[in-house]
Write a protein that holds these residues in place. Sequence first.
Motif, PDB file in Angstrom:
ATOM      1  N   CYS A   1      -3.274  -9.327   7.655  1.00  0.00           N
ATOM      2  CA  CYS A   1      -2.144  -9.891   6.917  1.00  0.00           C
ATOM      3  C   CYS A   1      -1.685 -11.166   7.618  1.00  0.00           C
ATOM      4  O   CYS A   1      -1.295 -11.134   8.781  1.00  0.00           O
ATOM      5  CB  CYS A   1      -0.984  -8.896   6.850  1.00  0.00           C
TER       6      CYS A   1
ATOM      7  N   CYS B   1      -2.405  -8.002  -0.888  1.00  0.00           N
ATOM      8  CA  CYS B   1      -3.373  -7.620   0.139  1.00  0.00           C
ATOM      9  C   CYS B   1      -4.361  -6.575  -0.392  1.00  0.00           C
ATOM     10  O   CYS B   1      -5.551  -6.627  -0.080  1.00  0.00           O
ATOM     11  CB  CYS B   1      -2.659  -7.128   1.390  1.00  0.00           C
TER      12      CYS B   1
ATOM     13  N   HIS C   1       4.772  -2.204   4.077  1.00  0.00           N
ATOM     14  CA  HIS C   1       3.691  -3.036   3.525  1.00  0.00           C
ATOM     15  C   HIS C   1       2.337  -2.306   3.490  1.00  0.00           C
ATOM     16  O   HIS C   1       1.709  -2.198   2.433  1.00  0.00           O
ATOM     17  CB  HIS C   1       3.603  -4.344   4.308  1.00  0.00           C
ATOM     18  N   HIS C   2       1.888  -1.797   4.621  1.00  0.00           N
ATOM     19  CA  HIS C   2       0.546  -1.189   4.650  1.00  0.00           C
ATOM     20  C   HIS C   2       0.505   0.183   3.978  1.00  0.00           C
ATOM     21  O   HIS C   2      -0.498   0.572   3.388  1.00  0.00           O
ATOM     22  CB  HIS C   2       0.033  -1.109   6.094  1.00  0.00           C
TER      23      HIS C   2
ATOM     24  N   GLU D   1       0.089  -0.612   0.504  1.00  0.00           N
ATOM     25  CA  GLU D   1      -1.280  -1.078   0.252  1.00  0.00           C
ATOM     26  C   GLU D   1      -2.235   0.105   0.080  1.00  0.00           C
ATOM     27  O   GLU D   1      -3.056   0.130  -0.834  1.00  0.00           O
ATOM     28  CB  GLU D   1      -1.754  -1.911   1.444  1.00  0.00           C
TER      29      GLU D   1
HETATM   30 ZN    ZN Z   1      -0.708  -7.701   3.850  1.00  0.00          ZN
END
Ligand code: ZN
Length: 491
Positions: free
Chosen positions: A31, A226, A251-252, A255
């Motif tokens: 990222c 992402c 965030h992850h 994802e």
């Molecule tokens: Zn990312």
Amino acid sequence: MENNLMIYNTLTRKKEKFEPVNPPFAGLYVCGPTVYGDAHLGHARPAITFDLVFRYLKYLGYQVRYVRNITDVGHLTNDSDDGEDKIAKKAKLDQLEPMEIVQFYTNRYHKNMEQLNTLPPSIEPHASGHIIEQIELVKKILENGFAYESDGSIYFDVEAYNKKYDYGKLSGRRIEELIANTRQLDGQSEKHNPADFALWKKASPEHIMRWPSPWSNGFPGWHLECSCMSQKYLGDCFDIHGGGLDLQFPHHECEIAQSTAAYGHEAVKYWMHNNMVTINGQKMGKSLGNFITLDQLFSGDNKVLEQAYSPMTIRFFILQAHYRSPLDFSNEALKAAQKGYERLMAATSALDKIKATPENTVDIDGLATKCREAINDDLNTPLLISFLFDGVRTINSLIAGNEKINEENLGKLKKLYHDFVFEILGLKAETEAISQDHQVLGKILDMVMAIRTEAKQKKDWATSDKIRDELKNAGVIIKDTKEGYEWSLEN
Ligand code: ZN
């Protein structure tokens, strides 16, 4: 090259042997920055950590595709679903186009990354360049029943997802506590559940960064890019996904949920997270008055700093800590790193002075094995550097004539330092490079000044003044002294 690399997988919480999905290829996704301001200390650590991963995988002989994105849309203030777009906010402030902000700070980021001697990624995709692919991904998640539309926006249905898969597996957070801990914000009523997150947001009238979609004129959610760009360039099953520990949640986690919801399986084999940096024991933040950009660090122009620190000092300092340990910046620690870096570089360049002898009293294979074991143990750079310093003592003993080395071992010793110091750790001799330029410039100036002296002696004031003025234009400051002259460069 034999691969014995073990890396700590944040997802399984244990060290695992690195075995790529599709050897000899290796895929690495990291990222990248949200480009609305200058790169700061917080950017240096992931950049250097994953540059090390990139360099080492290449050194092991893999064909590495390193993808690091540029976030230029959808990252809202407070990392929320309801804030202002960070880029648009800065654009409004500076009265510029959002993409002018993006270009300006991307250029500056690249300059800083080059100063830190990080290799450019193989692909650097922009989120704004992949709106169509992001819309397609949203459609897929909708089709699979893990998202819903609400007034032109699309939200990820965390509860539906969690019935089939495991939301929270990366960060260890439980869905119940997430719901309990989520504040009720504006627009919350659009969500079925406070833990849900935006895949697509309908743009409010004042929101300038917007694109058409089947649901509304709007923009993608931050986490979507992402999942989308890693799949596009590395496939829906790739090797390493990296980033700072601060990105682990949400965030992850989001994802993982998006990719699994779309493809029915995990996309990433190994998750790697670097730990955070603090400054004098405190979290870095603009409100705390200890915010340091990389430019300020390199120039010393920040009240927190007692002096300037060169890019290689910063790189060495970051590598001296293990990437999973917290790292505290202080003037004392940086000064110590500067000394250590200089000592290592001095010894590395002194290798050329060593003469081989028929006799040999040193063990280079043993040292090389220790260095390899250290880097293979989840990139244990502090241990690796301590072994390289053991070698520095050997180098100094060889120069002093207290130890002897034969031809074969001298070749191995030189290769060891070349490989580990320059290729893998990515350090370079910066002071020498600067002084070499200076030496050449000094010689040219001597020549020009000799012509000026000649002109003066001939009372050719026109030529003499021209030389002085042209040098001034070129940024060279000349001061006449009793012995001849002194020169310096403007800034
Ligand atoms: Zn990312």
